[in-house]
Design an enzyme around this catalytic site. Structure first.
Site, short mmCIF file in Angstrom:
data_model
loop_
_atom_site.label_atom_id
_atom_site.label_comp_id
_atom_site.label_asym_id
_atom_site.label_seq_id
_atom_site.Cartn_x
_atom_site.Cartn_y
_atom_site.Cartn_z
N GLY A 54 0.83 -1.19 0.00
CA GLY A 54 0.01 0.02 0.27
C GLY A 54 0.88 1.44 -0.02
N ALA A 57 2.53 6.22 3.84
CA ALA A 57 1.87 6.85 5.19
C ALA A 57 1.47 5.54 5.76
CB ALA A 57 0.98 7.78 4.69
N GLY A 59 2.11 2.51 5.55
CA GLY A 59 3.17 1.67 5.89
C GLY A 59 3.95 1.97 7.13
N GLU A 76 5.66 -3.42 1.00
CA GLU A 76 5.83 -3.19 -0.40
C GLU A 76 5.05 -1.80 -0.66
OE1 GLU A 76 5.33 -2.26 -3.91
OE2 GLU A 76 3.63 -3.83 -3.89
N CYS A 110 2.06 0.11 -9.01
CA CYS A 110 3.27 0.62 -8.41
C CYS A 110 4.50 0.48 -9.32
CB CYS A 110 3.26 -0.35 -6.99
SG CYS A 110 3.62 -1.98 -7.07
N GLU A 212 4.28 9.20 -6.25
CA GLU A 212 3.82 8.36 -6.85
C GLU A 212 2.34 8.75 -7.41
OE1 GLU A 212 3.57 3.74 -6.56
OE2 GLU A 212 2.03 4.80 -5.14
#
Length: 339
Positions: A54, A57, A59, A76, A110, A212
């Site tokens: 995900g 933030a 993570g 990840e 991603c 991203e």
């Protein structure tokens, strides 16, 4: 979800209904928001490790909560994939790879391509051909075999993509192609469609290079050097300047040059001779820096721990490392005799 249902059906087919019921807990699905259900599981749940895919933030929060209980975590997280394109690589092949990696799934991966660093000698030609092939893409129903690019997942994501493009333009980027929402009529009316977008004149300080973006946006930036080695190392520095390090690619026919660059790129996944997507399934997958740590699909090593076992077969009590100490002392005595 349908996947969990299929998994449980497969268990019944293999184990039979009674045994499958006992093994049903092997895979479980729990619905809920991260701030409520997820937080409760991390603080109170009985778990040995957390593997999360995900945003950065989320993570960071997961790592903090699991760390408070001294539980290992694999994260990840986000990515900003880039291609380093040297002047000896076939441009048409590079264009095809860039489009597949950047506009496939409408850039909603991603590992989706965000930037192409193109050698100065072929920069203009690459941009021209990239625009030509992008213009020919068929956008529409994702279930149709004739479709090249489908919709954005929802209106909020579409809004974020458009805002990112506007912000990039304010910082000096130029829209070489695309950049607008698409109004599609017929059965797909109301869907969230975005033009595949190509940006040029993008500096390393542009905000779009520092985040991203889950959407079909490719920035193209040139690089050069006095020698081919210096040029590709300059491009590697540009790639490494990103806070992310998930998936990147090098396109050159010079394998020796590719290997030298490979040693220097800070990334979890590196492709040589193709785009930034496609080969991560079933392989140890993950990134470095803000893209996280640990590896998914890394086999049992990712979800097991090493246990050291010492068996003492000696007849008398002694320290576990006594045998090593005896060997060391004998070697010391031999050295003393030689001296």
């Amino acid at each position: 979800s349908f996947f969990v249902y299929l998994f449980q059906q497969a268990l019944q087919d293999v184990l039979g209904e009674v045994r499958a019921e006992k093994a049903a807990a092997v895979l479980q699905l729990l619905h809920g928001k991260g701030g409520t259900v997820g937080k409760l599981l991390l603080e109170k749940g009985d778990y040995d490790k957390v593997m999360f895919t995900g945003g950065k933030a989320s993570g960071a929060i997961i790592s903090k909560l699991a760390g408070a209980r001294v539980r290992p975590v694999s994260l990840e997280l986000e990515g900003h994939a880039a291609i380093i394109l040297m002047d000896d690589f076939d441009i048409d092949r590079a264009v095809s790879e860039a489009i597949a990696a950047g506009f496939g799934d409408a850039g909603q991966r991603c590992v989706a391509l965000r930037t192409v660093y193109a050698h100065q000698k072929i920069y203009d030609e690459f941009v021209t051909r990239l625009i030509e092939k992008t213009r020919a893409l068929r956008i529409g129903d994702p279930m149709a075999k004739t479709t090249d690019m489908g919709p954005i997942v929802n209106s909020a994501a579409l809004k974020e993509i458009k805002e990112a493009i506007a912000e990039a333009k304010r910082a000096g980027a130029k829209v070489a192609y695309g950049g607008s929402e698409i109004d599609i009529s017929g059965d797909l009316k109301g869907g969230h469609f975005m033009e595949p977008t190509i940006l040029t004149s993008v500096s390393s300080r542009n905000p779009i290079m520092k985040r991203e973006i889950f959407g079909p946006i490719i920035s193209v930036i040139s690089f050069s050097g006095e020698t081919r080695e210096e040029a590709i190392f300059n491009a590697v520095k540009m790639v490494n300047s990103s806070s992310y390090g998930l998936s990147n690619a090098i396109m050159t026919t010079d394998i020796n040059l590719a290997m030298k660059a490979m040693e220097r790129v800070k990334t979890g996944v590196l492709y040589i001779g193709r785009g930034t997507t496609g080969a991560e399934e079933g392989k140890p997958f993950g990134g470095v820096k803000d893209s996280g740590f640990g590896r998914e699909a890394g086999g049992l090593d990712e979800v097991t721990y090493l246990k050291q076992v010492y068996v003492d077969y000696h007849g008398k009590p002694r320290m576990a490392n006594m045998a090593d100490a005896d060997i060391i002392m004998k070697r010391v005595e031999e050295v003393d005799r030689l001296l």
